[in-house]
Design an enzyme around this catalytic site. Sequence first.
Site, PDB file in Angstrom:
ATOM      1  N   ARG A 150      44.304  47.067  43.882  1.00 33.81           N
ATOM      2  CA  ARG A 150      43.990  45.698  43.815  1.00 33.81           C
ATOM      3  C   ARG A 150      44.830  44.540  44.025  1.00 33.81           C
ATOM      4  NH1 ARG A 150      40.584  47.939  45.163  1.00 33.81           N
ATOM      5  NH2 ARG A 150      38.478  48.380  44.343  1.00 33.81           N
ATOM      6  N   SER A 192      34.978  40.839  40.215  1.00 27.55           N
ATOM      7  CA  SER A 192      35.472  41.328  39.082  1.00 27.55           C
ATOM      8  C   SER A 192      36.666  40.498  38.243  1.00 27.55           C
ATOM      9  CB  SER A 192      36.245  42.726  39.113  1.00 27.55           C
ATOM     10  OG  SER A 192      35.285  43.633  39.697  1.00 27.55           O
ATOM     11  N   GLU A 262      42.060  39.819  37.452  1.00 33.00           N
ATOM     12  CA  GLU A 262      41.783  40.210  38.700  1.00 33.00           C
ATOM     13  C   GLU A 262      41.579  38.925  39.751  1.00 33.00           C
ATOM     14  OE1 GLU A 262      39.023  42.756  41.839  1.00 33.00           O
ATOM     15  OE2 GLU A 262      39.831  43.650  40.320  1.00 33.00           O
TER      16      GLU A 262
END
Length: 266
Positions: A150, A192, A262
Amino acid sequence: MSKDKEEYKNYFKEIDFSKYSSIHIGPKAEVLVINEMGDYSNYVILGRANNVLISNTHPNFAVLGEAFDYIRKEDNLLYVGCATKSGKLLSYAKKNDLANLEFLGKLPGSLGGLVKMNAGLKEWEIFNYIHSIKTKDGYIKKEDIEYSYRETKIDTIVYEVVFNIEYGFSKEQAELFKQMRDNQPQIPSAGSCFKNPKGDFAGRLIEAVGLKGFKKGEMGFSEKHSNFLVNYGKGSFEDALSLINLAKQRINDEFNVEIEEEIIIY
């Protein structure tokens, strides 16, 4: 592309981030639309604003324009402009029987944003299938880019992404990814909220500290998937930020884990 790239010019347009961003928070702002490669170090580049939380004191924003919305197949490589939406590339993959891009199903955004954050679903992430990217300095091979779960260490604008081509689009996998995403909240969110810490899940930690379904104003951690910060109506930046900080504090106090966002906050 319907026009030659050279015909496109940069211009400004007003974007209302309370409608444009996926979490439906943010002010109206004049945004630069980039159609020419160059140095835009005074701007923060946004994709489709799917993983961002924007305040009233945000930096200058820019988005890639029409010149970078294209898909082109040459030899065994696929060249995709970074303004291209994920859904458009998925449709192209399906139509041309290309493998490995099924995970783009219901993964919102444009290719630039997806590449910058190495987006994906569980172990399927976009960098698994990339050959190279194009910046103002030319093409950079995947092996020369620092990336991990990520995130990437790309600190410049990505104008084009080049994929290795394999054939055999899997309808079964496409359906599996669709089902996985259907389990996520279908109301405004930024996806998220936190990255999964090593060996654990952000959603489990949020639930363990009693914040699943917890609300402040019209913002809250979803009852369906606790790692999704959702907007139940006219949620505010301040309430969203307050919830993010509350989750970080509680998780740190109880588990001694420093959970990392995130979602990108401007």
